[in-house]
Design an enzyme around this catalytic site. Structure first.
Site, PDB file in Angstrom:
ATOM      1  N   ARG A  49     -12.997  25.102  32.920  1.00  0.00           N
ATOM      2  CA  ARG A  49     -13.224  26.495  31.662  1.00  0.00           C
ATOM      3  C   ARG A  49     -11.515  26.783  31.940  1.00  0.00           C
ATOM      4  O   ARG A  49     -11.808  26.931  33.458  1.00  0.00           O
ATOM      5  CB  ARG A  49     -14.120  26.774  31.980  1.00  0.00           C
ATOM      6  N   ASP A  51     -10.679  30.461  30.402  1.00  0.00           N
ATOM      7  CA  ASP A  51     -10.713  31.797  30.472  1.00  0.00           C
ATOM      8  C   ASP A  51     -10.397  32.143  28.560  1.00  0.00           C
ATOM      9  O   ASP A  51      -9.811  31.852  28.068  1.00  0.00           O
ATOM     10  CB  ASP A  51     -10.471  33.202  31.305  1.00  0.00           C
ATOM     11  N   TYR A 109      -0.954  24.812  35.548  1.00  0.00           N
ATOM     12  CA  TYR A 109      -1.107  25.667  34.866  1.00  0.00           C
ATOM     13  C   TYR A 109       0.831  26.378  35.087  1.00  0.00           C
ATOM     14  O   TYR A 109       1.595  26.043  36.133  1.00  0.00           O
ATOM     15  CB  TYR A 109      -2.014  26.973  35.493  1.00  0.00           C
ATOM     16  N   ARG A 196      -4.469  33.598  37.550  1.00  0.00           N
ATOM     17  CA  ARG A 196      -3.877  35.204  37.748  1.00  0.00           C
ATOM     18  C   ARG A 196      -4.293  35.796  38.882  1.00  0.00           C
ATOM     19  O   ARG A 196      -3.209  37.102  38.504  1.00  0.00           O
ATOM     20  CB  ARG A 196      -4.972  34.930  36.353  1.00  0.00           C
TER      21      ARG A 196
END
Lengths: 243, 243
Positions: A49, A51, A109, A196
């Site tokens: 997933r 966010d 990422y 994050r």
């Protein structure tokens, strides 16, 4: 027949990847488009997933569909039906054993920060604004301490699951170009909100709120604390999934 | 006291620069922010209008205001009140004779094209999508014929005004980087929709719909025709105003 698809999206308008009630998600939007094209109800499975507000340059998903349509036409049809902030870049036939999440070897990422006094209007959707000057050489040193196999419990948000928290962080690079700072990370598996959290911590090292050695200290501590804030979602991109 | 201000904006959500009834414009949004900050009704004068959907990296405007506020604080206050898709990059005190439009020596526009089969979701707001391959060397040759002092009547939309149509086009460059084509233009004065008309024509040269020599032919013709389409607004940026 199983298909693998590579998807780019702008997460600004969506409540993340995963289907949920009373909110529009990427997964749901693509499933609806697939149903419209094929006349069948189809479930797609993402590599993971993302966010709310997080973008993807190369999300990967798989789905099963029995159709005589060629992949090129399926792709064209989907892109014609989907909103412009979601694009299907590739559809390939794959073996039934392929699974977008379980077959993934690692994921990259990238996180973008605009580091200057005024956030440019034209970059606001794809970068996070940090006003105070960040020292990227300090951030790089702290990042070096985080690379490798560690217990990343301090750098994730528990979802109340009894998930093991040891992960191998293969890459955590801090790049700078003009006023843009880019953080690249690659791993075979991430904990919830791990990227994050790593970025939020590196920002605190960069602005001097945390010493470099905190990286090792926090790994030892194995417990989330206020010293590790979660960086804003809009600077984050799921860049590439490796199989 | 007269102030000169340099403004960046994302034109996606606005009906262009100039105030008009029943639509939100950039000019109006900035004027409202200025009123909110200063408590006075203030009119701002731009270097020129930009059409609906056109962006600006460096629009310039002037306004008159009697205030004891420092320019730094005025700027901070404005940016705090303005939406994030409009940013004030600079405010300077200038002589009363300065006029954002009349004092401008020349303006640079840049136009971005994504030239490939699938428009990337993350670039959709700031580039125009052209699917068919464009030959940039042909575009460059045609551009060379358009540079200089010419009657550009064929490359503008008449606003029914008896405006002289001779202009000096100082620059018309065609750059390519990966799948992105950038067209840069600089002039001391543009006719209405001139940049988008020049781009629309160059696209037709690039895809083979028009021969290179049409550039000279159309300059001679001095009359707008279907051979010169107006390119979409979202690829266009008012880049810089020179004084």
């Amino acid at each position: 027949m199983r298909y693998k698809t590579t998807i780019e999206y702008d997460g600004t308008q969506y409540a993340g990847w995963q289907i949920q009630p009373n909110a529009i998600t990427i997964q749901e939007t693509i499933q609806q488009a697939l149903s419209e094209i094929s006349g069948k109800s189809i479930k797609i499975h993402g590599s993971g997933r993302t966010d709310q507000g997080v973008h993807a340059k190369g999300q990967v998903a798989h789905f099963d569909l029995d159709t005589s349509m060629q992949t090129k036409n399926l792709q064209r049809g989907l892109n014609a039906v989907l909103p412009r902030d979601i694009r299907i870049h590739k559809i390939e036939r794959v073996h039934d054993s392929f699974h977008a999440r379980r077959s993934a070897v690692s994921k990259q990422y990238r996180y973008f920060i605009y580091n200057g006094p005024i956030m440019p209007a034209l970059e606001r959707l794809y970068k996070t604004h940090i006003r105070h000057p960040l020292d990227t050489s300090r951030m790089r040193e702290a990042a070096r301490l985080l690379v490798g196999e560690h217990d990343f419990a301090s750098f994730s948000s528990s979802r109340g699951e009894d998930e093991p928290t040891v992960r191998i962080l293969e890459q955590l690079d801090v790049l700078k170009s003009g006023r843009t700072i880019e953080i690249r990370t690659r791993s075979n598996g991430y904990l919830y909100k791990m990227v994050r959290s790593l970025v939020g911590f590196l920002i605190r090292v960069g602005d001097g709120s945390e010493p470099i050695e905190s990286a090792s200290e926090l790994l030892e501590q194995k417990r989330r604390s206020a010293r590790v804030p979660t960086a804003h979602p809009q600077g984050l991109f799921l860049w590439r999934v490796y199989y």
